[in-house]
Design an enzyme around this catalytic site. Structure first.
Site, PDB file in Angstrom:
ATOM      1  N   GLY A 158      31.715  65.815  87.985  1.00  0.00           N
ATOM      2  CA  GLY A 158      30.742  65.651  89.067  1.00  0.00           C
ATOM      3  C   GLY A 158      30.850  66.883  89.950  1.00  0.00           C
ATOM      4  CE  LYS A 159      27.593  73.196  91.205  1.00  0.00           C
ATOM      5  NZ  LYS A 159      28.798  74.001  91.286  1.00  0.00           N
ATOM      6  CG  PHE A 160      31.576  64.639  93.330  1.00  0.00           C
ATOM      7  CD1 PHE A 160      30.303  64.086  93.336  1.00  0.00           C
ATOM      8  CD2 PHE A 160      32.485  64.196  92.391  1.00  0.00           C
ATOM      9  CE1 PHE A 160      29.944  63.100  92.414  1.00  0.00           C
ATOM     10  CE2 PHE A 160      32.136  63.216  91.467  1.00  0.00           C
ATOM     11  CZ  PHE A 160      30.867  62.673  91.482  1.00  0.00           C
TER      12      PHE A 160
END
Ligand code: PMP
Length: 309
Positions: A158-160
């Site tokens: 996830g590109k959190f």
């Protein structure tokens, strides 16, 4: 260095002057890092009359997958987000390369660090951006003492927003040590990735990159380079990489939307691959750059061309 935003942003459902795209200091995502973002490059076409966006649907899909992990509830599907991005680029009418930054974020003013019951929103800004790493000289890297966040802590796939604290620690340590960037290992002690890029090595003619289960972000550039290499007859392995393989590799490079394809010349003070850009790195750079600049290549279908008036 501060960045300069292009005049229009997408905010709360509308295209607005970027000065008007402001949130409260109590916003959940600002307090807890509960956002997910994408980083997308738009290259000025060689004709000068269009911006070529590389793999837009793939970037949007990954953004919405991150959003789904964050249990974000958005009124936009993938086609809507693609259209908003295209319209925003047109509205800003750039006459240079750009970088597009969509952010899905928990926009509500809620105290608890939960995921549900909080208003979600989408915001997008655009900045002018050329190469941000020097592409002419191979990079100096170090292996960080900061371990890569792992899937069961903050999922790397996830590109959190909050996950980038991990990248920031590693990048800061590298800068303090006089290096361009850091390579992070995972809990198994195997190579994961750079602070904001995937990593490849070449050994005996084989292109090798860490598998998607090595706590990496599943890079869109990474996936593209694997395809380009296979099509050129270069054998590719996705497998765990030992730290010491970095030192003895024939070539090492980073890949990502931001760094593009950047050759590595030293790691932990050791010269790798003769300290020069190697032939596989060069071949992949050529395929990538000719595709994104709008030349006719077998990968031109990955380019969304946005006409600019
Ligand atoms: N890993 C990390 C941690 C990144 O931030 C990025 C940049 N988005 C990448 C890898 C490369 O991904 P992509 O090729 O999709 O830009």
């Amino acid at each position: 260095m501060d960045i300069t935003l292009m005049p229009y942003a997408f905010f709360e459902g509308n295209m607005v002057p970027h000065e008007d795209a402001k949130v409260s200091i109590a916003t959940h995502a600002l307090q807890y890092g509960t956002g997910a973002f994408a980083g997308i490059r738009g290259y000025q076409d060689k004709s000068g009359s269009a911006i070529n966006i590389f793999r837009l649907p793939d970037h949007v899909r990954r953004l919405l997958q991150s959003a789904q992990m964050l249990r974000a509830d958005l009124p936009y599907g993938p086609e809507d987000v693609e259209k908003i991005i295209i319209d925003l680029v047109k509205k800003n009418a750039p006459n240079h390369n750009v970088y597009i930054r969509p952010l899905v974020y928990k926009a509500g003013i809620v105290l608890s660090p939960a995921l549900t019951g909080i208003r979600d929103d989408l915001a997008i800004y655009v900045i002018p951006l050329d190469d941000y790493v020097d592409m002419s000289a191979p990079l100096k890297l170090m292996v960080s003492s900061w371990q890569r966040i792992e899937d069961n802590i903050i999922p790397s796939r996830g590109k959190f927003s909050g996950g980038y604290i991990n990248s920031a620690f590693a990048k800061d340590q590298a800068a303090e040590a006089g290096c361009h960037d850091a390579i992070m290992l995972n809990r198994d002690g195997k190579v994961s990735e750079g602070s904001g890029a995937n990593l490849f090595i070449v050994r005996n003619g084989t292109l090798i990159t860490s598998p998607v289960t090595a706590d990496i972000l599943e890079g869109i550039t990474r996936r593209s380079l694997v395809e380009f290499a296979r099509d050129q007859g270069v054998p590719v392995e996705e497998r765990a990489i030992d730290r010491s393989e970095l030192y003895v590799a024939d070539e090492v490079f980073l890949s990502g939307t931001g760094v593009q394809i950047a050759a590595v010349g030293t790691i932990d003070g050791r010269t790798v691959g003769g300290g020069e850009r190697g032939p596989v790195t060069e071949m992949l750079q050529n395929v990538y750059f000719s595709t994104v600049r709008g030349e006719d290549t077998p990968y031109s279908h990955y380019v969304t061309s946005v006409p600019i008036e």
